[in-house]
Design a protein around this motif. Structure first.
Motif, PDB file in Angstrom:
ATOM      1  N   LYS A 138       0.828  -1.206   0.000  1.00 33.38           N
ATOM      2  CA  LYS A 138       0.000   0.000   0.000  1.00 33.38           C
ATOM      3  C   LYS A 138       0.869   1.266   0.000  1.00 33.38           C
ATOM      4  CE  LYS A 138      -3.970  -1.964   2.461  1.00 33.38           C
ATOM      5  NZ  LYS A 138      -4.757  -1.946   3.736  1.00 33.38           N
ATOM      6  N   LYS A 139       1.947   1.253   0.799  1.00 32.01           N
ATOM      7  CA  LYS A 139       2.845   2.416   0.869  1.00 32.01           C
ATOM      8  C   LYS A 139       3.477   2.717  -0.474  1.00 32.01           C
ATOM      9  CE  LYS A 139       4.174   1.747   5.656  1.00 32.01           C
ATOM     10  NZ  LYS A 139       5.215   1.243   6.539  1.00 32.01           N
ATOM     11  N   GLU A 140       3.913   1.679  -1.145  1.00 30.05           N
ATOM     12  CA  GLU A 140       4.538   1.859  -2.457  1.00 30.05           C
ATOM     13  C   GLU A 140       3.558   2.474  -3.444  1.00 30.05           C
ATOM     14  OE1 GLU A 140       6.000  -2.003  -3.385  1.00 30.05           O
ATOM     15  OE2 GLU A 140       7.621  -1.932  -1.896  1.00 30.05           O
TER      16      GLU A 140
ATOM     17  N   GLU B 222       3.453   6.642  -5.350  1.00 32.48           N
ATOM     18  CA  GLU B 222       3.267   6.897  -6.777  1.00 32.48           C
ATOM     19  C   GLU B 222       2.296   8.046  -7.037  1.00 32.48           C
ATOM     20  OE1 GLU B 222       2.024   3.245  -8.538  1.00 32.48           O
ATOM     21  OE2 GLU B 222       3.893   2.180  -8.051  1.00 32.48           O
ATOM     22  N   LEU B 223       1.569   8.483  -5.983  1.00 30.17           N
ATOM     23  CA  LEU B 223       0.583   9.552  -6.150  1.00 30.17           C
ATOM     24  C   LEU B 223       1.186  10.947  -6.038  1.00 30.17           C
ATOM     25  CD1 LEU B 223      -2.423   8.093  -4.136  1.00 30.17           C
ATOM     26  CD2 LEU B 223      -2.250   8.355  -6.599  1.00 30.17           C
ATOM     27  N   ARG B 224       2.461  11.032  -5.646  1.00 33.66           N
ATOM     28  CA  ARG B 224       3.106  12.345  -5.614  1.00 33.66           C
ATOM     29  C   ARG B 224       3.193  12.894  -7.030  1.00 33.66           C
ATOM     30  NH1 ARG B 224       8.211  11.335  -1.613  1.00 33.66           N
ATOM     31  NH2 ARG B 224       8.494   9.636  -3.074  1.00 33.66           N
ATOM     32  N   GLY B 225       2.775  14.141  -7.180  1.00 34.59           N
ATOM     33  CA  GLY B 225       2.788  14.755  -8.502  1.00 34.59           C
ATOM     34  C   GLY B 225       1.523  14.517  -9.303  1.00 34.59           C
ATOM     35  N   LYS B 226       0.642  13.644  -8.794  1.00 36.71           N
ATOM     36  CA  LYS B 226      -0.624  13.364  -9.496  1.00 36.71           C
ATOM     37  C   LYS B 226      -1.681  14.385  -9.087  1.00 36.71           C
ATOM     38  CE  LYS B 226       0.731   9.443 -11.484  1.00 36.71           C
ATOM     39  NZ  LYS B 226       0.262   8.144 -10.994  1.00 36.71           N
ATOM     40  N   GLU B 227      -2.695  14.558  -9.946  1.00 31.00           N
ATOM     41  CA  GLU B 227      -3.775  15.478  -9.646  1.00 31.00           C
ATOM     42  C   GLU B 227      -4.706  14.899  -8.587  1.00 31.00           C
ATOM     43  OE1 GLU B 227      -5.573  16.140 -13.529  1.00 31.00           O
ATOM     44  OE2 GLU B 227      -4.817  18.185 -13.464  1.00 31.00           O
TER      45      GLU B 227
ATOM     46  N   SER C 141       0.788  14.409   6.781  1.00 31.20           N
ATOM     47  CA  SER C 141       0.872  12.951   6.616  1.00 31.20           C
ATOM     48  C   SER C 141      -0.386  12.334   6.024  1.00 31.20           C
ATOM     49  CB  SER C 141       1.182  12.289   7.966  1.00 31.20           C
ATOM     50  OG  SER C 141       0.186  12.614   8.909  1.00 31.20           O
ATOM     51  N   TYR C 142      -1.500  13.088   5.998  1.00 32.78           N
ATOM     52  CA  TYR C 142      -2.756  12.559   5.459  1.00 32.78           C
ATOM     53  C   TYR C 142      -2.932  12.845   3.966  1.00 32.78           C
ATOM     54  CZ  TYR C 142      -4.529  11.609  10.171  1.00 32.78           C
ATOM     55  OH  TYR C 142      -4.710  11.116  11.433  1.00 32.78           O
ATOM     56  N   ILE C 143      -2.078  13.682   3.409  1.00 28.67           N
ATOM     57  CA  ILE C 143      -2.277  14.169   2.037  1.00 28.67           C
ATOM     58  C   ILE C 143      -2.401  13.029   1.019  1.00 28.67           C
ATOM     59  CG2 ILE C 143      -1.223  15.464   0.128  1.00 28.67           C
ATOM     60  CD1 ILE C 143      -2.276  17.330   2.200  1.00 28.67           C
ATOM     61  N   LEU C 144      -1.410  12.157   0.954  1.00 26.35           N
ATOM     62  CA  LEU C 144      -1.397  11.134  -0.098  1.00 26.35           C
ATOM     63  C   LEU C 144      -2.523  10.116   0.068  1.00 26.35           C
ATOM     64  CD1 LEU C 144       2.452  10.567  -0.515  1.00 26.35           C
ATOM     65  CD2 LEU C 144       0.926  11.894  -1.973  1.00 26.35           C
ATOM     66  N   GLY C 145      -2.820   9.735   1.295  1.00 27.49           N
ATOM     67  CA  GLY C 145      -3.920   8.803   1.523  1.00 27.49           C
ATOM     68  C   GLY C 145      -5.251   9.402   1.118  1.00 27.49           C
TER      69      GLY C 145
ATOM     70  N   ARG D 171      -5.620  11.821  -1.105  1.00 32.65           N
ATOM     71  CA  ARG D 171      -5.597  11.931  -2.573  1.00 32.65           C
ATOM     72  C   ARG D 171      -6.049  10.616  -3.215  1.00 32.65           C
ATOM     73  NH1 ARG D 171      -0.346  14.400  -4.735  1.00 32.65           N
ATOM     74  NH2 ARG D 171      -1.478  16.255  -4.073  1.00 32.65           N
ATOM     75  N   LYS D 172      -5.557   9.518  -2.683  1.00 38.68           N
ATOM     76  CA  LYS D 172      -5.954   8.195  -3.202  1.00 38.68           C
ATOM     77  C   LYS D 172      -7.465   8.013  -3.077  1.00 38.68           C
ATOM     78  CE  LYS D 172      -5.052   3.230  -2.581  1.00 38.68           C
ATOM     79  NZ  LYS D 172      -6.444   2.820  -2.322  1.00 38.68           N
ATOM     80  N   LYS D 173      -7.997   8.385  -1.901  1.00 44.31           N
ATOM     81  CA  LYS D 173      -9.439   8.249  -1.665  1.00 44.31           C
ATOM     82  C   LYS D 173     -10.236   9.074  -2.661  1.00 44.31           C
ATOM     83  CE  LYS D 173     -13.222   7.363   0.776  1.00 44.31           C
ATOM     84  NZ  LYS D 173     -13.798   6.010   0.905  1.00 44.31           N
ATOM     85  N   ILE D 174      -9.841  10.318  -2.874  1.00 42.42           N
ATOM     86  CA  ILE D 174     -10.569  11.219  -3.783  1.00 42.42           C
ATOM     87  C   ILE D 174     -10.528  10.704  -5.206  1.00 42.42           C
ATOM     88  CG2 ILE D 174     -10.524  13.547  -4.807  1.00 42.42           C
ATOM     89  CD1 ILE D 174      -9.604  14.537  -1.985  1.00 42.42           C
ATOM     90  N   ARG D 175      -9.389  10.171  -5.626  1.00 39.47           N
ATOM     91  CA  ARG D 175      -9.244   9.679  -7.001  1.00 39.47           C
ATOM     92  C   ARG D 175     -10.078   8.421  -7.258  1.00 39.47           C
ATOM     93  NH1 ARG D 175      -4.671  11.361 -10.050  1.00 39.47           N
ATOM     94  NH2 ARG D 175      -4.386   9.246 -10.836  1.00 39.47           N
ATOM     95  N   GLU D 176     -10.617   7.825  -6.209  1.00 38.81           N
ATOM     96  CA  GLU D 176     -11.443   6.626  -6.367  1.00 38.81           C
ATOM     97  C   GLU D 176     -12.942   6.934  -6.295  1.00 38.81           C
ATOM     98  OE1 GLU D 176      -9.994   4.302  -3.139  1.00 38.81           O
ATOM     99  OE2 GLU D 176      -8.196   3.609  -4.206  1.00 38.81           O
ATOM    100  N   ILE D 177     -13.270   8.216  -6.081  1.00 41.01           N
ATOM    101  CA  ILE D 177     -14.670   8.605  -5.888  1.00 41.01           C
ATOM    102  C   ILE D 177     -15.296   9.093  -7.194  1.00 41.01           C
ATOM    103  CG2 ILE D 177     -16.155  10.360  -4.808  1.00 41.01           C
ATOM    104  CD1 ILE D 177     -14.338  10.197  -2.350  1.00 41.01           C
TER     105      ILE D 177
END
Length: 542
Positions: free
Chosen positions: A248-250, A254-259, A526-530, A532-538
């Protein structure tokens, strides 16, 4: 098998043997001196040694944990060099004719108590930083400047608590996890553990007097559980979950730099909340779009007297320049209630949460307010600054604020001082502000919803009162309707609405907030990337 529960500081898994880390007792004896100048000279020498040690720790941390972790020691250097701290020590030596060790210890306790008395968890943990600095100076005074501890192999470090300096001095290749009896998830040690990707559990209450050294253990940093002498079944489960967490961490990296965009194309600004200049590295590391809440009160809380315009300018300028043109929203002074400052000489109130706090203090003491606004507008020449005002309840307040803002801008123009443009916004954290948000939206450029206070005022529950936990419901329909109304009235008048309170990082509500039309979410770095992942799945639209 024994199960010990605590609080998760970094959600990861570790299995191994325990090594107990015990601090060397450092008793301070009060002695009278007939040579106060000599004691002051000793203090200054010990302080200089401490500054050198902190610089070396910064360089070590920079190599091992990166800029985010290393900035903690820059913050410690700033605290050590603080004029109020030094004056307090020297004044005590001169007037009370005491030894330097006692003066440093007493001054450290004084400043630490100011922070420890606060309700804000982040600010409360700054007390540990003050104590760490003072203990370092005292060790230098008594000739015990280093406290190294080496381990023969990879171990789970168990301690009463750990200072940031102790954490960094440990060989991270030999540390599988941290477990502390005391401590908080907001401590800099917890932040370092997250930066170092080391599982950590704090506030376990574990008894360090029992025979723990060499004992087999498993650390479940996700659930905040320490297993002593774990069974084979638990060990197998830990191994499987550790592999899953690594995957999951890896993926998150990969989401750094993504919208930050939903499946159906809605873009969200993901900002970070910070409490000091030292937090900037974490913002950049986690790829936040900017800073959605910079708590400016830390500049006042760290001082023994009002910070000057130039002192404030230096801090704001540093943040803006380091953010390189990204949005930085600075909240004006928000003290009162749980955040009391001695030199403000505030009258004792029966109900401080409902008393003179935040913008009310600024409007009562306009000289303090104007000093901060001057510093903010001078800083606006160095980056993308927005200013927001806390605890608003009326249009009349906003009109008065805008008049003062114009006075400050006119003064700076007359003095020939450069300024940039700064958006002005308000925090929506009272039911009154929600109910008149239709009118307030005509006056400002943005809303930022502070859900912590909004929830406690809406539910009439003190969020710091543990006895009322069963009644406190941050998901209460009334709170969600307040947020919905605020967003609708903001958009009605063409301004944006964000959330910077704790609910912004509550992923159970992320989809709800996006469906409401929330434009921005501001959370701990520390919550930013997690998130971002959640938002990109909605997908918002049906």
């Amino acid at each position: 098998m024994e199960i010990i529960k605590g609080k998760s500081a970094f959600a990861a898994i570790a299995v191994g043997k325990i090594a107990v880390y015990k601090k060397e007792d450092q008793p301070i004896k009060k002695r009278r001196t007939e040579d106060p100048e000599g004691e002051i000279a000793r203090f200054r020498k010990a302080k200089e040694e401490a500054a050198d040690q902190l610089q070396k720790l910064y360089e070590k941390a920079l190599r091992e944990v990166g800029e985010a972790g290393a900035m903690i020691f820059k913050a410690h250097q700033m605290m050590l060099d603080d004029g109020e701290y030094q004056d307090c020590v020297q004044h005590m030596i001169q007037t009370r004719k005491v030894n330097a060790e006692y003066a440093v210890g007493t001054a450290g306790e004084h400043f630490a108590n100011i922070f420890a008395a606060m309700d804000d968890a982040y600010m409360k943990e700054r007390a540990a930083d003050i104590k760490d600095i003072s203990e370092r100076v005292i060790r230098n005074l008594i000739g015990k400047g280093r406290q190294d501890r080496d381990f023969t192999g990879p171990v789970i470090v168990v301690a009463d608590d750990l200072a940031p300096s102790e954490t960094v001095q440990l060989d991270k290749d030999k540390v599988l996890a941290f477990v502390t009896s005391r401590g908080s998830v907001y401590s800099h040690t917890a932040i370092l553990a997250r930066t170092m990707n080391i599982p950590a559990i704090v506030n376990t209450g574990i008894d360090l007097e029992q025979d723990l050294d060499g004992k087999e253990a498993a650390v479940d940093g996700v659930r905040g559980i320490l297993y002593l002498d774990p069974t084979l079944e638990v060990l197998e489960e830990m191994k499987k979950r550790r592999e899953e967490e690594q995957q999951k961490k890896e993926l998150l990296l990969e989401l750094r730099g993504k919208e930050t965009v939903t499946l159906d194309g809605k873009r969200i600004k993901l900002y970070a909340n910070i409490g000091s200049v030292s937090d900037i590295a974490g913002v950049l590391k986690n790829d936040a779009s900017g800073i959605g809440l910079f708590r400016s009160e830390f500049l006042y809380l760290e001082k023994k007297d009002y910070p000057t315009e130039d002192e404030q300018l230096a801090a704001y300028k540093t943040v803006l320049e380091n953010m390189g043109g990204k949005k930085v929203i600075i909240r004006t002074l928000d003290i009162g209630a749980d955040k009391q400052i001695d030199y403000f000489h505030m009258e004792k109130e029966e109900n401080p949460a409902m008393g003179c706090r935040a913008i009310r203090i600024c409007l009562e003491r306009k000289d303090i307010f104007k000093t901060q606004l001057r510093a903010l507008y001078r800083a606006s020449a160095f980056g993308n600054l927005s200013i927001m005002f806390p605890m608003i309840i009326s249009v009349k307040e906003v009109d008065e604020i805008l008049e003062i803002v114009e006075e400050v801008k006119n003064e700076l123009r007359e003095e020939g001082i450069a300024m940039g443009e700064a958006e002005l916004g308000i925090m929506i954290e009272t039911p009154a502000a929600v109910m008149v948000s239709d009118e307030l939206a005509k006056k400002v450029d943005f809303f930022s919803i502070g859900t912590n206070d909004l929830t406690q005022y809406t539910l009439a529950i003190d969020r710091g009162n543990a006895k009322l936990d069963r009644y406190y419901d941050a998901h209460h329909p009334a709170v969600l309707r307040m947020i919905q109304m605020t967003v609708e009235n903001a958009h009605k008048h063409g301004i944006r609405a964000g959330i910077c309170g704790e609910l912004a990082s509550d992923m159970e509500l992320t989809e709800t907030f996006l469906a409401m039309g929330v434009d921005e979410l501001s959370v701990a770095p520390s919550y930013i990337l997690g998130l971002r992942k959640k938002i990109r799945e909605i997908k918002i639209k049906a």
